[in-house]
Design a protein around this motif. Sequence first.
Motif, PDB file in Angstrom:
ATOM      1  N   GLN A   1     -38.692  29.681  41.553  1.00  0.00           N
ATOM      2  CA  GLN A   1     -38.236  30.773  41.086  1.00  0.00           C
ATOM      3  C   GLN A   1     -37.092  32.175  40.599  1.00  0.00           C
ATOM      4  O   GLN A   1     -37.135  32.092  42.064  1.00  0.00           O
ATOM      5  N   VAL A   2     -36.166  32.498  39.541  1.00  0.00           N
ATOM      6  CA  VAL A   2     -35.785  33.379  39.813  1.00  0.00           C
ATOM      7  C   VAL A   2     -35.806  34.593  39.073  1.00  0.00           C
ATOM      8  O   VAL A   2     -35.984  34.412  38.028  1.00  0.00           O
ATOM      9  N   GLN A   3     -35.362  35.537  40.252  1.00  0.00           N
ATOM     10  CA  GLN A   3     -35.626  36.719  38.808  1.00  0.00           C
ATOM     11  C   GLN A   3     -34.289  37.720  39.176  1.00  0.00           C
ATOM     12  O   GLN A   3     -33.112  37.601  40.130  1.00  0.00           O
TER      13      GLN A   3
ATOM     14  N   ALA B   1     -28.568  41.596  40.434  1.00  0.00           N
ATOM     15  CA  ALA B   1     -28.930  40.347  41.696  1.00  0.00           C
ATOM     16  C   ALA B   1     -30.611  40.007  41.424  1.00  0.00           C
ATOM     17  O   ALA B   1     -31.182  40.468  40.904  1.00  0.00           O
ATOM     18  N   ALA B   2     -30.156  38.777  41.765  1.00  0.00           N
ATOM     19  CA  ALA B   2     -30.401  37.598  41.643  1.00  0.00           C
ATOM     20  C   ALA B   2     -31.878  36.829  42.803  1.00  0.00           C
ATOM     21  O   ALA B   2     -30.873  37.405  44.081  1.00  0.00           O
ATOM     22  N   SER B   3     -32.625  37.127  42.806  1.00  0.00           N
ATOM     23  CA  SER B   3     -33.527  36.468  44.079  1.00  0.00           C
ATOM     24  C   SER B   3     -33.672  34.816  43.926  1.00  0.00           C
ATOM     25  O   SER B   3     -33.236  34.232  42.858  1.00  0.00           O
ATOM     26  N   GLY B   4     -34.056  34.329  44.597  1.00  0.00           N
ATOM     27  CA  GLY B   4     -33.968  32.558  45.439  1.00  0.00           C
ATOM     28  C   GLY B   4     -32.618  31.690  45.584  1.00  0.00           C
ATOM     29  O   GLY B   4     -31.564  32.439  44.913  1.00  0.00           O
TER      30      GLY B   4
ATOM     31  N   ASP C   1     -20.376  36.915  42.904  1.00  0.00           N
ATOM     32  CA  ASP C   1     -20.559  36.698  44.354  1.00  0.00           C
ATOM     33  C   ASP C   1     -21.306  36.011  44.782  1.00  0.00           C
ATOM     34  O   ASP C   1     -22.920  36.857  44.450  1.00  0.00           O
ATOM     35  N   ASN C   2     -21.639  34.994  45.348  1.00  0.00           N
ATOM     36  CA  ASN C   2     -22.589  33.909  45.601  1.00  0.00           C
ATOM     37  C   ASN C   2     -23.274  34.519  46.376  1.00  0.00           C
ATOM     38  O   ASN C   2     -24.206  34.111  46.723  1.00  0.00           O
ATOM     39  N   ALA C   3     -22.321  34.395  47.342  1.00  0.00           N
ATOM     40  CA  ALA C   3     -23.170  34.955  48.815  1.00  0.00           C
ATOM     41  C   ALA C   3     -24.115  36.004  48.971  1.00  0.00           C
ATOM     42  O   ALA C   3     -24.758  36.215  49.350  1.00  0.00           O
ATOM     43  N   LYS C   4     -24.040  37.268  47.893  1.00  0.00           N
ATOM     44  CA  LYS C   4     -24.787  38.404  47.045  1.00  0.00           C
ATOM     45  C   LYS C   4     -25.830  37.473  46.489  1.00  0.00           C
ATOM     46  O   LYS C   4     -26.341  38.891  46.176  1.00  0.00           O
ATOM     47  N   ASN C   5     -25.727  36.405  45.892  1.00  0.00           N
ATOM     48  CA  ASN C   5     -26.001  36.878  44.992  1.00  0.00           C
ATOM     49  C   ASN C   5     -26.520  37.104  43.497  1.00  0.00           C
ATOM     50  O   ASN C   5     -27.511  37.882  42.991  1.00  0.00           O
ATOM     51  N   THR C   6     -25.174  37.758  43.370  1.00  0.00           N
ATOM     52  CA  THR C   6     -25.180  38.741  42.559  1.00  0.00           C
ATOM     53  C   THR C   6     -23.691  38.299  41.670  1.00  0.00           C
ATOM     54  O   THR C   6     -23.252  37.783  41.793  1.00  0.00           O
TER      55      THR C   6
END
Length: 124
Positions: A1-3, A23-26, A73-78
């Motif tokens: 699940q992604v939020q 901002a993404a979770s997961g 920025d994949n390191a920040k999930n953003t």
Amino acid sequence: QVQLVESGGGLVQAGDPLRLSCAASGRTFRRFAMGWFRQAPGKEREFVAAISWNGGSTDYADSVKGRFTIYRDNAKNTVYLQMNGLKPEDTAVYYCAGAPQSDVIRTTSNFRYWGQGTQVTVSS
């Protein structure tokens, strides 16, 4: 699940810049293509910009090309949407969306995950 949670919207004057963040979770975020869409009152949701999983490919609607930049920025999930030279017709609720695929895509139905939206209002 992604939020997905958008931020950065607000009221600005025509010509001003604004940067939206999502901002993404997961941990799967970095494997997703991401996109920004917008919906103005009385209008259908429309594609704004999209970016591939690694940021190597981008796509823009003609109406924002040259003014908006999508990056991640994949390191920040953003994922971000830098908006320059804003116009009153850019006024809308802006949504961040994630598609479980690597390549850039602009078709709404391919995006499985959506944020709640952030309002951008541009005054003339």
